[in-house]
Design an enzyme around this catalytic site. Sequence first.
Site, PDB file in Angstrom:
ATOM      1  N   LYS B  59       0.832  -1.203   0.000  1.00  0.00           N
ATOM      2  CA  LYS B  59       0.000   0.000   0.000  1.00  0.00           C
ATOM      3  C   LYS B  59       0.870   1.259   0.000  1.00  0.00           C
ATOM      4  O   LYS B  59       0.602   2.208  -0.743  1.00  0.00           O
ATOM      5  CB  LYS B  59      -0.953  -0.020   1.206  1.00  0.00           C
ATOM      6  CG  LYS B  59      -2.013  -1.119   1.097  1.00  0.00           C
ATOM      7  CD  LYS B  59      -2.792  -1.355   2.387  1.00  0.00           C
ATOM      8  CE  LYS B  59      -3.711  -2.566   2.224  1.00  0.00           C
ATOM      9  NZ  LYS B  59      -4.445  -2.900   3.469  1.00  0.00           N
ATOM     10  N   GLN B 103      -4.453  -2.081   9.681  1.00  0.00           N
ATOM     11  CA  GLN B 103      -4.329  -3.349   8.969  1.00  0.00           C
ATOM     12  C   GLN B 103      -4.919  -4.469   9.833  1.00  0.00           C
ATOM     13  O   GLN B 103      -4.537  -4.644  10.979  1.00  0.00           O
ATOM     14  CB  GLN B 103      -2.854  -3.622   8.646  1.00  0.00           C
ATOM     15  CG  GLN B 103      -2.626  -4.872   7.822  1.00  0.00           C
ATOM     16  CD  GLN B 103      -3.246  -4.774   6.429  1.00  0.00           C
ATOM     17  OE1 GLN B 103      -3.161  -3.758   5.760  1.00  0.00           O
ATOM     18  NE2 GLN B 103      -3.915  -5.846   6.011  1.00  0.00           N
ATOM     19  N   ASP B 126     -10.766   2.407   4.257  1.00  0.00           N
ATOM     20  CA  ASP B 126     -11.098   0.994   4.054  1.00  0.00           C
ATOM     21  C   ASP B 126     -12.618   0.792   3.929  1.00  0.00           C
ATOM     22  O   ASP B 126     -13.062  -0.273   3.513  1.00  0.00           O
ATOM     23  CB  ASP B 126     -10.580   0.146   5.234  1.00  0.00           C
ATOM     24  CG  ASP B 126      -9.215  -0.471   4.950  1.00  0.00           C
ATOM     25  OD1 ASP B 126      -8.849  -0.582   3.761  1.00  0.00           O
ATOM     26  OD2 ASP B 126      -8.529  -0.862   5.910  1.00  0.00           O
TER      27      ASP B 126
END
Lengths: 307, 307
Positions: B59, B103, B126
Amino acid sequence: MRFTSNMAQIIDGKNMANQIHSELCKELSQFVAEGNPVPHLTAIIVGEDPASQKYVEKKTEACKKIGIRSRTIVLPESTTQAELLDVIDKQNKDESVNGVLVQLPVPAHIDERTVCNAIIAAKDVDGFNEINIGRLALDMNGIVPATPLGVKTLLERTNIPTFGRNAVVVGRSKNVGLPLSILLHSDGSHATKGLDATVTICHRYTPAKELAKYCRQADIIVVAVGKPGLITKDMVKPGACVIDVGITRVQDEAGKYKLVGDVDFDEVRQVAGHITPVPGGVGPMTVAMLMQNTILAAKKQAADRAN
Amino acid sequence: MRFTSNMAQIIDGKNMANQIHSELCKELSQFVAEGNPVPHLTAIIVGEDPASQKYVEKKTEACKKIGIRSRTIVLPESTTQAELLDVIDKQNKDESVNGVLVQLPVPAHIDERTVCNAIIAAKDVDGFNEINIGRLALDMNGIVPATPLGVKTLLERTNIPTFGRNAVVVGRSKNVGLPLSILLHSDGSHATKGLDATVTICHRYTPAKELAKYCRQADIIVVAVGKPGLITKDMVKPGACVIDVGITRVQDEAGKYKLVGDVDFDEVRQVAGHITPVPGGVGPMTVAMLMQNTILAAKKQAADRAN
C-alpha cells in the site's frame, strides 16, 4: 368452498401479532415494575396524507393496547426541512422520549434520507438511520426495520426451515427487500441471528423468465414490489412458503376498493405449503415489530443510563 | 502450451491497477496544483504479522508511485485497545491526515469492530466503519471497501454486461461478499452506480449441489471464500465471467509455496469467457481502490473545508 389437504396453510399474521402484543405487554409491565418509566413513542406526520394518518393511528392504537405512551405530532404540509429537523432534535434530546418515527413519505420539498438520519440511532425505532442499517449489514445489535423483522419473526414462529434453504427476495427497496435479504442470508450465530439461507435478490431488471426460474427453485419466496398478480402458481415450487409484503389498493368488479398483495393468492395457495394473506399477513407484524423495537429502545436507554 | 480460441480471456488486474495508478497520479497532480495539500494516508499495524507488514508495504509503495504521502505506525503486539483508540483519535483530529487504516487482523485482545468504528467515516479509506457500510447499503455516497470496489471496477473496465444478468457471490464476509452483493444488485441510477444484476449470495451453508446449480446459472461468478479448488469447470456456464477473490498460500509438489485462488484456474479457463488469475487479478485492484479512496477522501475534506 372445499379445502383439500394440499392447500397451503395460511399464516395468520394478525393472530401472531396479537400474541406478540400480549407478550410485549407482559414484558413492559415487568420493566415498569422494576422502576423504569413507561416507554414513550413519538410519531411525526408532515402533511395530511390519509394513508399516513391511518398508519400512524394503527401504531398508536397498538401502543395503547400494550401500554406504551404515544404522542403524534402533526405538522402542516408547508413545514420546512429545517423546522422538521428542529422538531426531531427536540425529541432526540427529550429524555422522556424513547422512540421517534417520521411517517413516510414526507412532502417532496423535504429530503427523506436527511430526515431518517436526523433521528438518533438509539431512538430510531424504524431502523432507517444509516447507522442502524450499517449495524444490520454487519450483523451487529441495532434496531432492525419493522417489516423485514416482521417477516423474519413470521418465518421463525411458523417454524419454516431456512438454514441452507433457497430463498428469493423480490424487490430491492431499502426498507424491505435489502434488509430482508441480509437477515435471510446472514449468520445465525451472530447478534442479529440471521437465517442462514441462500438468497437471491430479484428486482425490476430481473427478466420475467429468470424471476420465474429463481422463484421455482425457492423454498421461501418473499415478494415486496407492489404489483398485484406478480407471483403466479407456475412460479411456485409445491410446498414452498410464500410471504407477500406487497399492498396495493385496487377496485373490484363492483367498484369497491380492496387491498391486494403481489401474489395471486387463490391460485398460489393451491401449490404453496404456507402463504400469508393480504391484508392480515405481514402488515400487522410490522406494527408488532415497531412496538418491540420501542420497548427494546427503552430498555437499552435505561441500561445505558444505569452504566 | 497451445491456446484455443475458446479459452477464457484472462483479466489482467495488475495491468488495470497500473493504468488506474497513472490516472490517479494525474488527478492528484491537478488537485495539488489547485493549491490543495498532498493527500496523506496513515496505516497502523499492531503486532508483527509478516503478512500484515507485506500488505502495508504494498500500500505504501503504491502511495509513493502515485504521489500520496504515507506514514506507517507500527505498534507492539501488547498495545491495549485504549492505546490503539488513542492513536486513531490523534489521526482523526490531525487535519493533515486524510485517510486512516488499521491493517487487519488486530491481536485477539482488541475488538476489530470497535477499531473499525473508531476511524471517523470521512477518513475511513477501508470503508469498514458502520456508517460507510450503512451508506453503501443505502446507495449513498460514502467510502466503499476496496476489494468489492475493485471487483466492480474490474467488471466495468472489462465491459462485462451486468444489467439484468445473473450473478453469484460465493462468500458472505462483511469486507467482500456482502458489500459486493450490494454493489451487484443495486440501482445503476443511484449515487453508488450499482450494477443492476440479479444476485444470489451463497455461503458455507449452501449445499454443494445448490452452489453448483446457482453457479451454472450465472453470467458472473465472484468467489471470496479461501478454499482452493472450490469452483470447478462443471460449475461454470460457457462464456461466464469468473472473478476469483480467494487467496490461499499452498505448497506445491516441490515443496515451494505459492498463492492460489478459489477457482480451479486451469480447468475453468477452458469454459469461462473471462477469468481473473491469482495472483495478479483482484489483489492489485484492491490496492488501486485504496489509493482512489484516499484521494476521494482528501477531495471531500477539501470541499467540506471550503464550505
